[in-house]
Enzyme design. Structure first.
Site, PDB file in Angstrom:
ATOM      1  N   ARG A  32      -3.473 -10.401  -8.446  1.00 37.49           N
ATOM      2  CA  ARG A  32      -2.758  -9.147  -8.690  1.00 37.49           C
ATOM      3  C   ARG A  32      -2.258  -8.496  -7.404  1.00 37.49           C
ATOM      4  O   ARG A  32      -1.408  -7.613  -7.428  1.00 37.49           O
ATOM      5  CB  ARG A  32      -3.652  -8.172  -9.475  1.00 37.49           C
ATOM      6  CG  ARG A  32      -4.809  -7.608  -8.700  1.00 37.49           C
ATOM      7  CD  ARG A  32      -5.829  -6.947  -9.615  1.00 37.49           C
ATOM      8  NE  ARG A  32      -5.995  -5.528  -9.347  1.00 37.49           N
ATOM      9  CZ  ARG A  32      -6.947  -4.776  -9.873  1.00 37.49           C
ATOM     10  NH1 ARG A  32      -7.816  -5.304 -10.734  1.00 37.49           N
ATOM     11  NH2 ARG A  32      -7.049  -3.508  -9.581  1.00 37.49           N
TER      12      ARG A  32
ATOM     13  N   HIS B 127       0.813  -1.209   0.000  1.00 38.84           N
ATOM     14  CA  HIS B 127       0.000   0.000   0.000  1.00 38.84           C
ATOM     15  C   HIS B 127       0.851   1.265   0.000  1.00 38.84           C
ATOM     16  O   HIS B 127       0.521   2.261  -0.633  1.00 38.84           O
ATOM     17  CB  HIS B 127      -0.931  -0.018   1.216  1.00 38.84           C
ATOM     18  CG  HIS B 127      -2.072  -0.966   1.034  1.00 38.84           C
ATOM     19  ND1 HIS B 127      -2.734  -1.559   2.069  1.00 38.84           N
ATOM     20  CD2 HIS B 127      -2.646  -1.433  -0.096  1.00 38.84           C
ATOM     21  CE1 HIS B 127      -3.688  -2.352   1.588  1.00 38.84           C
ATOM     22  NE2 HIS B 127      -3.645  -2.289   0.271  1.00 38.84           N
TER      23      HIS B 127
ATOM     24  N   GLU C 218     -11.912  -7.770 -19.247  1.00 38.09           N
ATOM     25  CA  GLU C 218     -11.074  -8.053 -18.076  1.00 38.09           C
ATOM     26  C   GLU C 218     -10.874  -9.529 -17.813  1.00 38.09           C
ATOM     27  O   GLU C 218     -10.054  -9.909 -16.986  1.00 38.09           O
ATOM     28  CB  GLU C 218     -11.712  -7.465 -16.808  1.00 38.09           C
ATOM     29  CG  GLU C 218     -11.890  -5.973 -16.840  1.00 38.09           C
ATOM     30  CD  GLU C 218     -12.466  -5.441 -15.549  1.00 38.09           C
ATOM     31  OE1 GLU C 218     -11.707  -4.874 -14.755  1.00 38.09           O
ATOM     32  OE2 GLU C 218     -13.683  -5.576 -15.346  1.00 38.09           O
TER      33      GLU C 218
ATOM     34  N   ARG D  39     -14.281   5.388 -11.682  1.00 37.18           N
ATOM     35  CA  ARG D  39     -14.524   4.274 -10.754  1.00 37.18           C
ATOM     36  C   ARG D  39     -15.557   4.743  -9.727  1.00 37.18           C
ATOM     37  O   ARG D  39     -15.222   5.541  -8.851  1.00 37.18           O
ATOM     38  CB  ARG D  39     -13.234   3.875 -10.041  1.00 37.18           C
ATOM     39  CG  ARG D  39     -12.201   3.185 -10.917  1.00 37.18           C
ATOM     40  CD  ARG D  39     -10.988   2.779 -10.068  1.00 37.18           C
ATOM     41  NE  ARG D  39     -10.150   1.803 -10.736  1.00 37.18           N
ATOM     42  CZ  ARG D  39      -8.989   2.104 -11.330  1.00 37.18           C
ATOM     43  NH1 ARG D  39      -8.550   3.356 -11.365  1.00 37.18           N
ATOM     44  NH2 ARG D  39      -8.273   1.141 -11.888  1.00 37.18           N
TER      45      ARG D  39
ATOM     46  N   CYS E  23      -7.973   1.063 -20.016  1.00 38.60           N
ATOM     47  CA  CYS E  23      -7.989   1.897 -18.812  1.00 38.60           C
ATOM     48  C   CYS E  23      -7.253   1.240 -17.654  1.00 38.60           C
ATOM     49  O   CYS E  23      -7.229   1.762 -16.557  1.00 38.60           O
ATOM     50  CB  CYS E  23      -9.422   2.234 -18.417  1.00 38.60           C
ATOM     51  SG  CYS E  23     -10.414   0.778 -18.045  1.00 38.60           S
TER      52      CYS E  23
ATOM     53  N   ASN F 258      -5.460  -4.581 -15.521  1.00 37.51           N
ATOM     54  CA  ASN F 258      -5.140  -5.010 -14.149  1.00 37.51           C
ATOM     55  C   ASN F 258      -5.785  -6.370 -13.879  1.00 37.51           C
ATOM     56  O   ASN F 258      -5.136  -7.304 -13.417  1.00 37.51           O
ATOM     57  CB  ASN F 258      -5.645  -3.999 -13.116  1.00 37.51           C
ATOM     58  CG  ASN F 258      -5.174  -2.596 -13.424  1.00 37.51           C
ATOM     59  OD1 ASN F 258      -4.216  -2.422 -14.150  1.00 37.51           O
ATOM     60  ND2 ASN F 258      -5.845  -1.603 -12.880  1.00 37.51           N
ATOM     61  N   ASP F 259      -7.069  -6.451 -14.191  1.00 39.56           N
ATOM     62  CA  ASP F 259      -7.738  -7.733 -13.975  1.00 39.56           C
ATOM     63  C   ASP F 259      -7.431  -8.711 -15.094  1.00 39.56           C
ATOM     64  O   ASP F 259      -7.238  -9.902 -14.846  1.00 39.56           O
ATOM     65  CB  ASP F 259      -9.252  -7.526 -13.854  1.00 39.56           C
ATOM     66  CG  ASP F 259      -9.628  -7.135 -12.437  1.00 39.56           C
ATOM     67  OD1 ASP F 259      -9.096  -7.762 -11.509  1.00 39.56           O
ATOM     68  OD2 ASP F 259     -10.413  -6.194 -12.257  1.00 39.56           O
TER      69      ASP F 259
ATOM     70  N   ARG G  72     -18.131   3.865 -14.975  1.00 39.88           N
ATOM     71  CA  ARG G  72     -18.177   2.415 -14.782  1.00 39.88           C
ATOM     72  C   ARG G  72     -19.160   2.097 -13.662  1.00 39.88           C
ATOM     73  O   ARG G  72     -19.097   2.697 -12.591  1.00 39.88           O
ATOM     74  CB  ARG G  72     -16.799   1.868 -14.414  1.00 39.88           C
ATOM     75  CG  ARG G  72     -16.838   0.376 -14.165  1.00 39.88           C
ATOM     76  CD  ARG G  72     -15.483  -0.217 -13.947  1.00 39.88           C
ATOM     77  NE  ARG G  72     -14.960   0.065 -12.626  1.00 39.88           N
ATOM     78  CZ  ARG G  72     -13.755  -0.305 -12.225  1.00 39.88           C
ATOM     79  NH1 ARG G  72     -12.939  -0.928 -13.048  1.00 39.88           N
ATOM     80  NH2 ARG G  72     -13.339  -0.037 -11.017  1.00 39.88           N
TER      81      ARG G  72
HETATM   82  C1  PEP Z   1      -8.590  -3.084 -14.546  1.00 41.32           C
HETATM   83  O1  PEP Z   1      -8.923  -4.178 -14.073  1.00 41.32           O
HETATM   84  O2  PEP Z   1      -7.671  -2.927 -15.356  1.00 41.32           O
HETATM   85  C2  PEP Z   1      -9.313  -1.874 -14.143  1.00 41.32           C
HETATM   86  C3  PEP Z   1      -9.092  -0.710 -14.709  1.00 41.32           C
HETATM   87  O3  PEP Z   1     -10.198  -2.012 -13.121  1.00 41.32           O
HETATM   88  P1  PEP Z   1      -9.791  -2.015 -11.568  1.00 41.32           P
HETATM   89  O4  PEP Z   1      -8.317  -1.801 -11.461  1.00 41.32           O
HETATM   90  O5  PEP Z   1     -10.594  -0.916 -10.945  1.00 41.32           O
HETATM   91  O6  PEP Z   1     -10.224  -3.381 -11.144  1.00 41.32           O
HETATM   92 MG    MG Z   2     -10.816  -4.362 -13.008  1.00 40.41          MG
END
Ligand code: PEP
Ligand code: MG
Length: 801
Positions: free
Chosen positions: A717, A444, A683, A551, A754, A706-707, A587
């Site tokens: 992750r 964090h 995702e 978000r 994104c 990210n996902d 979103r």
């Molecule tokens: C992602 O998963 O890339 C994304 C932008 O969503 P979050 O990081 O909010 O899960």
């Molecule tokens: Mg995501």
């Protein structure tokens, strides 16, 4: 190049060996590990299938050498070879060499392009230098050791007095072998009367060349003159240790805990968390838990009221912070602090006669132990969060504020680790960089440092012992290096890099309001990821051409009650108005599983990442979803630049269900929202594989790397142990992105990105080549991202969205 496979019962041991081998060969070795078994309760063991995969991974026609540790490692390796294709199996050699020394010798020989026989003989004689030195084992390779250079007629030679502070130890020796092995001539290294083969790491190590020793390099054969010239050049560069020689740094275990694995070119190395080059004095910071006072208890009502009072001050602070960027970290802290079980535990301790401070510290220590002993790495990391909260309440309770960070001039802040509250409290005016001995890229504190734009490096082993308060150091956040006393040459290089960095930042800032056009004039859309209205100002001033990801979780996580439809409507409208008609992509609520919602408690799940998350949760709990849908329809009615984006979509049915809901609610509201774009996030692998079908029901795609990365790689992750797998540059992730771009292009819908990858300027060119034309990233990186796009040329083969 010969491949090397390390088979060990312990993953950590094998990783350490691989790290050393990689460093010795400067990354040139073709090595794989097969170590440990996938059982969190009992991870020690070996697995034949993993060994087979490792062999296949490094397989090369020139051969594969397998080194093993104990007992069943041998059986697993033998079984793995039996499982292989017989042609392949023929080229795989299991050897009995010691795993650490053998792996180093074999890796250096293999990386130098030497044949498999030499790699094996190097590995087998790897213990000879050590055993000769200690005199505890008979020498293994007697007949090859003493080479008589005098039997050659034309022997060229070059003499050199070694200035390396630690002599020709493993790394300089590896540099020599790496440089010299490709020559066809015979080469020797001589010290006093001893002559050894200069293509052998072990033999060079046996010479035990120290600082001040004179050595002679000899060469005989066709390309002897070239070999001599090469060696001379290497010697002038002090065998890759020019900086150490200039700075006279001596690696001594008892002086500074600087290990061979983290000292590179005279700098301590760690993991880069945020780029930037900063020279400033060191300020060391250590957490101190205020002492428990030595006093008698008051009435329970007074003790508990005092503690409640201290806790509520921390609660207020956490609540404020939970509304800022990365507020979810502090939300989680808030949940820990307000957990009724915690208070029950404290109360029972107060009832047993403890004073408030003792009852609090004991209860939090018990809680920290629960986290510490969790089988999940992610949960274990949370132990630091518990200790953070414990300390904050103790500071309030005792009034002892001495352990908080107070600065009045620019510095590089050094700490073992920082707690999220420390980072959020930092004054950016004074903290110009952060250097941590521990931490991780996903901790964090690292996420916060990145969000605040502070150059930072973590996991710099030994850094706290290596510096003193006030000492001026230079931190290179780009390559994760900490320079203590760089040479003149390095200072000049760092200055140059810093000037470029500062200039680039300034140039990028001056051009923020201009569009990002590639070299061939194609306009690439650059939008912002936001978490709420507080992020608008920076997004607009940094040139965002709209919002690619809003978000909305923060609206739901900001308080203990759900936001009303009216509250949501006002916020969506305000955000959309700030962008004057440019697209604002909202979103829908993306919580559930691992992202808890205090205002809407959800049952615990065994596999939260594969559970009721994102759209799945909204479709299961329409009471929650419908107020958001209605607020969005109403906001669209006044701001038609609003578009809706659905997270975690895996099937066409999910999209259709949401679209039906929108139609129904629009009819109830009497609003025509047929023109409102409804797009989806890509995702999960299912969405990539079925992108064609999903595209037929979507107005746009936005790739959430990210996902997507965690699901494609099947790697959590948030788990720092898997950071090598959670990597969006993995070919499989790149392939998934490419497939999404192609499907979007075929269906004629725009594709944006994104996830974090969109803001990574090292990925920009590749993404453009894959066909991406819309990037959405955190507002702070937009100026640099636009500049990066301006430097790129689109390849004629790329697709258009
Ligand atoms: C992602 O998963 O890339 C994304 C932008 O969503 P979050 O990081 O909010 O899960
Ligand atoms: Mg995501």
């Amino acid at each position: 190049m010969v491949g090397i496979v390390i088979v060990s019962h312990s993953k950590r041991l094998a990783e350490g060996v691989a790290e050393l081998a990689t460093q010795m060969t400067q990354g040139a070795v073709n090595l794989s590990i097969a170590a440990g078994v996938d059982d969190p309760e009992n991870p020690i063991g070996t697995d034949a299938v993993a060994v087979m995969s490792s062999i296949e991974e490094v397989y090369d026609d020139s051969g594969v050498v397998v080194l093993m540790d104990l007992g069943s490692a041998l059986l697993s390796a033998e079984m793995a070879i039996e499982l292989l294709d017989p042609e392949m199996a023929e080229k795989v050699k299991m050897i009995s060499a010691p795993i650490v020394e053998g792996a180093m010798a074999a890796s250096v020989a293999a990386a130098a392009g030497l044949p498999v026989e030499t790699v094996i003989s190097e590995a087998r004689s790897a213990l000879s230098a050590k055993s000769d030195h200690l005199g505890d084992l008979p020498s293994v390779a007697s007949e090859e050791n003493d080479i008589d250079s005098s039997s050659f007629s034309d022997v060229l030679s070059f003499s050199w007095v070694v200035k390396n502070p630690n002599g020709i130890h493993a790394r300089p020796a590896a540099a020599i072998v790496g440089k010299i092995a490709s020559f066809s001539c015979d080469v020797w290294l001589e010290k006093e009367s001893e002559t050894v083969n200069a293509k052998s790491l072990n033999k060079i190590a046996k010479l035990a060349v120290r600082n001040g020793d004179e050595i002679r390099f000899l060469a005989a054969g066709d390309d002897a003159a070239e070999a001599i010239a090469s060696f001379e050049q290497l010697a002038n560069e002090h065998f890759g240790e020019a900086d150490l020689v200039k700075n006279g740094v001596k690696e001594k275990e008892d002086e500074v805990e600087v290990t061979a694995s983290n000292l590179v070119d005279g700098a301590l190395t760690g993991i880069s968390v945020n780029g930037g080059i900063v020279s400033a004095p060191v300020v060391k910071f250590a957490h101190v838990m205020p002492a428990i006072p030595d006093r008698l208890p008051e009435y329970i009502t007074i003790e508990s009221a005092n503690l409640r009072n201290a806790m509520s001050k921390v609660e207020d602070r956490l609540l404020e912070r939970s509304k800022e960027d990365n507020g979810d970290i502090f939300d989680a802290h808030l949940m820990m602090l307000t957990d009724p079980e915690l208070w029950d535990s404290v109360l029972s301790k107060l009832e047993s006669g403890l004073i408030a401070e003792q009852a609090w510290v004991d209860s939090m220590a018990e809680l920290a132990d629960v986290y510490k002993n969790s089988p999940s790495e992610y949960m274990r990391e949370r132990e630091a969060d518990v200790r953070d909260i414990a300390r904050q309440v103790m500071v309030e309770l005792t009034g002892d504020f001495t352990a908080t960070i107070k600065l009045d001039s620019p510095c590089v802040l050094f700490a073992s680790d920082l707690m999220p509250s420390d980072v959020a409290d930092l004054d950016k005016e004074f903290v110009h960089a952060i250097c941590l001995e521990q931490g991780g890229r996903t901790s964090h504190s690292a996420i916060l440092a990145r969000a605040m734009g502070i150059p930072a490096v973590v996991k710099v082993a030994g850094c706290l012992d290596a510096v003193h308060d006030g000492q001026v150091v230079t931190l290179d956040g780009f390559c994760g290096m900490l320079w203590l006393s760089p040479s003149e040459e390095t200072i000049a290089e760092l200055d140059k890099k810093r000037t470029t960095w500062v200039q680039q930042k300034e140039i990028a800032l001056q051009k923020v309001s201009k569009p990002a056009l590639t070299q061939d004039g194609t306009h690439i859309s650059v939008l912002a990821n936001i978490g709420g209205p507080k992020d608008l100002a920076l997004a607009v001033s940094n040139g965002a051409e709209g919002v690619g990801l809003f978000r909305t979780e923060f609206l739901f996580q900001a308080s203990s009650t759900l936001p009303t439809e009216d509250e949501q409507f006002e916020i969506y409208k305000d955000v959309a108005e700030a962008f004057n008609g440019n697209p604002v992509t909202v979103r829908t609520l993306d919580v559930g599983g691992d992202k808890p919602l205090a205002s809407f408690p959800m049952p615990k799940e065994d596999n939260p990442f594969l559970g009721v998350r994102g759209i799945r949760l909204c479709l299961k709990h329409k009471e929650l979803f419908i107020s958001q849908i209605r607020a969005l329809i109403r906001a669209f009615n006044v701001c038609p630049n609003i578009q809706v984006m659905l997270p975690m979509i895996s099937t066409v049915a999910e999209i259709n269900e949401v679209k039906n809901l929108i139609r129904t609610e629009a009819a109830v509201l009497g609003i025509d929202c047929e023109a409102m774009n409804v797009g989806i996030m890509i995702e999960v692998p299912a969405a990539v594989l079925n992108a064609d079908m999903l595209a037929s029901e979507s107005d746009f795609f936005s790739i959430g790397t990210n996902d997507l990365t965690q699901y494609v790689m099947a790697a959590d992750r948030g788990n720092p142990e898997l950071s090598n797998l959670v990597n969006y540059f993995e070919p499989s992730v790149i392939k998934a992105i490419e497939m999404t771009c192609i499907a979007g292009d075929k269906a004629g819908i725009p594709v944006s990105m994104c996830g974090e990858m969109a803001g990574d300027v090292d990925a920009t060119e590749l993404l453009l080549k894959l066909g991406l034309r819309k990037f959405s990233a955190s507002a702070s990186v937009l100026p640099e991202l636009k500049e990066q796009i301006r430097d790129c040329e689109l390849s004629p083969l790329t697709t258009q969205n």
